[in-house]
Structures are given as C-alpha cells and as structure tokens.
Design a protein around this motif. Structure first.
Motif, PDB file in Angstrom:
ATOM      1  N   ALA A 123      17.296  20.587  18.016  1.00 39.20           N
ATOM      2  CA  ALA A 123      16.565  20.596  16.742  1.00 39.20           C
ATOM      3  C   ALA A 123      17.226  21.556  15.749  1.00 39.20           C
ATOM      4  O   ALA A 123      17.405  21.225  14.573  1.00 39.20           O
ATOM      5  N   TYR A 124      17.609  22.746  16.221  1.00 37.28           N
ATOM      6  CA  TYR A 124      18.278  23.716  15.345  1.00 37.28           C
ATOM      7  C   TYR A 124      19.620  23.170  14.860  1.00 37.28           C
ATOM      8  O   TYR A 124      19.985  23.324  13.693  1.00 37.28           O
ATOM      9  N   SER A 125      20.354  22.542  15.770  1.00 34.50           N
ATOM     10  CA  SER A 125      21.663  21.991  15.408  1.00 34.50           C
ATOM     11  C   SER A 125      21.526  20.887  14.375  1.00 34.50           C
ATOM     12  O   SER A 125      22.322  20.795  13.437  1.00 34.50           O
ATOM     13  N   ALA A 126      20.504  20.032  14.548  1.00 35.26           N
ATOM     14  CA  ALA A 126      20.286  18.936  13.597  1.00 35.26           C
ATOM     15  C   ALA A 126      19.984  19.485  12.210  1.00 35.26           C
ATOM     16  O   ALA A 126      20.507  18.999  11.196  1.00 35.26           O
ATOM     17  N   GLU A 127      19.141  20.533  12.155  1.00 29.71           N
ATOM     18  CA  GLU A 127      18.785  21.135  10.870  1.00 29.71           C
ATOM     19  C   GLU A 127      20.002  21.788  10.221  1.00 29.71           C
ATOM     20  O   GLU A 127      20.258  21.628   9.023  1.00 29.71           O
ATOM     21  N   PHE A 128      20.780  22.512  11.021  1.00 30.40           N
ATOM     22  CA  PHE A 128      21.988  23.163  10.507  1.00 30.40           C
ATOM     23  C   PHE A 128      22.979  22.129   9.999  1.00 30.40           C
ATOM     24  O   PHE A 128      23.556  22.272   8.917  1.00 30.40           O
ATOM     25  N   ARG A 129      23.187  21.067  10.781  1.00 26.24           N
ATOM     26  CA  ARG A 129      24.126  20.012  10.403  1.00 26.24           C
ATOM     27  C   ARG A 129      23.699  19.346   9.102  1.00 26.24           C
ATOM     28  O   ARG A 129      24.529  19.032   8.241  1.00 26.24           O
ATOM     29  N   ARG A 130      22.410  19.125   8.943  1.00 23.06           N
ATOM     30  CA  ARG A 130      21.899  18.421   7.768  1.00 23.06           C
ATOM     31  C   ARG A 130      22.301  19.129   6.472  1.00 23.06           C
ATOM     32  O   ARG A 130      22.570  18.486   5.464  1.00 23.06           O
ATOM     33  N   TYR A 131      22.350  20.463   6.525  1.00 28.53           N
ATOM     34  CA  TYR A 131      22.623  21.212   5.298  1.00 28.53           C
ATOM     35  C   TYR A 131      24.038  21.784   5.214  1.00 28.53           C
ATOM     36  O   TYR A 131      24.379  22.416   4.213  1.00 28.53           O
ATOM     37  N   THR A 132      24.862  21.571   6.219  1.00 25.07           N
ATOM     38  CA  THR A 132      26.212  22.146   6.172  1.00 25.07           C
ATOM     39  C   THR A 132      27.344  21.123   6.327  1.00 25.07           C
ATOM     40  O   THR A 132      28.451  21.372   5.868  1.00 25.07           O
ATOM     41  N   GLU A 133      27.064  19.991   6.983  1.00 27.63           N
ATOM     42  CA  GLU A 133      28.188  19.103   7.310  1.00 27.63           C
ATOM     43  C   GLU A 133      28.871  18.539   6.074  1.00 27.63           C
ATOM     44  O   GLU A 133      30.098  18.397   6.046  1.00 27.63           O
ATOM     45  N   ASN A 134      28.102  18.211   5.034  1.00 27.85           N
ATOM     46  CA  ASN A 134      28.743  17.674   3.823  1.00 27.85           C
ATOM     47  C   ASN A 134      29.765  18.657   3.255  1.00 27.85           C
ATOM     48  O   ASN A 134      30.871  18.282   2.870  1.00 27.85           O
ATOM     49  N   ASP A 135      29.379  19.946   3.217  1.00 26.43           N
ATOM     50  CA  ASP A 135      30.298  20.969   2.698  1.00 26.43           C
ATOM     51  C   ASP A 135      31.502  21.157   3.627  1.00 26.43           C
ATOM     52  O   ASP A 135      32.634  21.339   3.166  1.00 26.43           O
ATOM     53  N   LEU A 136      31.253  21.131   4.931  1.00 25.77           N
ATOM     54  CA  LEU A 136      32.354  21.270   5.883  1.00 25.77           C
ATOM     55  C   LEU A 136      33.345  20.123   5.731  1.00 25.77           C
ATOM     56  O   LEU A 136      34.558  20.320   5.743  1.00 25.77           O
ATOM     57  N   ARG A 137      32.820  18.914   5.592  1.00 24.96           N
ATOM     58  CA  ARG A 137      33.700  17.748   5.412  1.00 24.96           C
ATOM     59  C   ARG A 137      34.491  17.879   4.115  1.00 24.96           C
ATOM     60  O   ARG A 137      35.683  17.571   4.073  1.00 24.96           O
ATOM     61  N   ALA A 138      33.828  18.332   3.055  1.00 25.13           N
ATOM     62  CA  ALA A 138      34.514  18.493   1.766  1.00 25.13           C
ATOM     63  C   ALA A 138      35.646  19.508   1.894  1.00 25.13           C
ATOM     64  O   ALA A 138      36.737  19.303   1.359  1.00 25.13           O
ATOM     65  N   GLY A 139      35.401  20.608   2.593  1.00 23.46           N
ATOM     66  CA  GLY A 139      36.439  21.621   2.772  1.00 23.46           C
ATOM     67  C   GLY A 139      37.624  21.103   3.556  1.00 23.46           C
ATOM     68  O   GLY A 139      38.787  21.350   3.197  1.00 23.46           O
ATOM     69  N   LYS A 140      37.351  20.365   4.628  1.00 20.48           N
ATOM     70  CA  LYS A 140      38.440  19.810   5.437  1.00 20.48           C
ATOM     71  C   LYS A 140      39.191  18.734   4.656  1.00 20.48           C
ATOM     72  O   LYS A 140      40.413  18.619   4.746  1.00 20.48           O
ATOM     73  N   ARG A 141      38.449  17.962   3.871  1.00 17.30           N
ATOM     74  CA  ARG A 141      39.075  16.934   3.029  1.00 17.30           C
ATOM     75  C   ARG A 141      39.988  17.585   1.995  1.00 17.30           C
ATOM     76  O   ARG A 141      41.124  17.146   1.792  1.00 17.30           O
TER      77      ARG A 141
END
Length: 201
Positions: free
Chosen positions: A90-108
C-alpha cells in the motif's frame, strides 16, 4: 583517454569515442527511451495540477521497468509477514502514484541528453571516424544517470542479481548468444566508473 572519461579543467568530463561506440550508445539510449515511453501527451496548463498529476500505482509488468522503477517500501533481503507485506504494498503504491511520472521524466531527459550530445558529436566529426565528447558538469550528471539506467536495463535482461554474476560474465565463451550484450554491459560499467571518478575530482 580512449574508452575512459577524464576530467576537464573547470569541471565536466571528456571521452574519446569512435563511430561504432557512438552508434552503440545512441542505439541503447533510443531503446531505453522507447522502453520508458513518452511523457504526458499534453499538460493541463495548470502547473499545480500537473505537479500533483497521479501516475500508476502498480509496478510495471516488464522486468526491466521494475528494475528501473522499483517499489519504494519492499526489501527482498528481509521477507515481510503477510500483514507487513500488505502495508508495504500500500505504501509503495501511494509513493509510486506521486513519484513515478517525475522519475520517468528524469530518466527520459537524461537519455535524450545522451542522444543529442552524440548527434552533435557525429555531425561535428563527420568522416573522421570518431571524436572527443566534452560534457559540462550538468551534462556529465545526465550521462551518469543514463549510463546507470542502461546498465540496469541490460543487467535485468541478463538476469544479473549478484556481484558474483559479473565475474561469470567475463568467462562467457564467444559462442554464447549473450556475449554482445555482456560486452556492452561491462563496457558501459567502465565508462560509468570513470565518469564517477571525474565528478569526484
């Protein structure tokens, strides 16, 4: 300098690359971009809304993307009880929901920076068989991030999970179909190591 980054006066790093090396790194960076996927089709025009735009809550199905975007609250070294595992999920899902877009943008952005600098290098050295790539400190950081992502992606495809697996890679016979990917993995590791060294000087 061939094959290794060296520090530039005043910061940044330089490495001599031939046409084949340029082509390999560029191809891998393009593949990484395709794997990460495109950014949002359009922003809403509201910077605050874009800042809080929700990303995915489930981990990616592709093992390479799972390696690039791991769960934040799971520890494979310490198996959790069923209750703790559910909390971690549950914690991982919440963290992913608000961080993955930014992480993907940075890697992109890092992968795109690699591609653009290699394209500029190729254009400047047309017909010369290679050239010296010179990076500013900021570009060096982007390259470092991209090299790390490329190694994680290749390592995931090769199913490298432990340090001792790397030792086995050096002893692979030339007939092993994984050999080209292994050579790229080891070579990128050398580039990454020397680039880290330049940033620490």
């Amino acid at each position: 300098m061939p094959g290794t980054f060296e520090p530039l006066p005043g910061g940044g790093a330089a490495v001599a690359l031939d046409d084949v090396e340029i082509s390999i790194i560029r191809s891998l960076a393009v593949q990484l971009l395709e794997l990460i996927g495109p950014g949002p089709a359009e922003d809403s025009g509201d910077p605050l809304a874009d800042l809080f735009a929700e990303g995915p809550s489930e981990p990616p199905s592709d093992p390479v993307l799972r390696r690039l975007f791991p769960d934040a609250y799971s520890d494979p070294e310490e198996p959790a009880s069923p209750r703790d595992a559910e909390e971690q999920k549950a914690y991982s899902a919440e963290f992913r929901r608000y961080t993955e877009n930014d992480l993907r943008a940075g890697k992109r952005d890092s992968a795109l920076a690699v591609i653009r600098s290699l394209d500029a290098l190729s254009a400047a050295s047309a017909g010369e068989g290679g050239a010296v790539l010179k990076l500013s400190p900021a570009e060096s950081q982007q390259w470092l991030g991209a090299l790390n992502d490329l190694r994680l992606a290749i390592g995931s495809r090769l199913e490298i999970t432990e340090d001792e697996d790397t030792d086995l890679l050096y002893r692979l016979p030339d007939t092993d179909p994984r050999k080209p990917m292994v050579m790229a993995y080891l070579w990128l590791g050398g580039l990454q190591e020397t680039l880290v060294g330049t940033l620490m000087t």
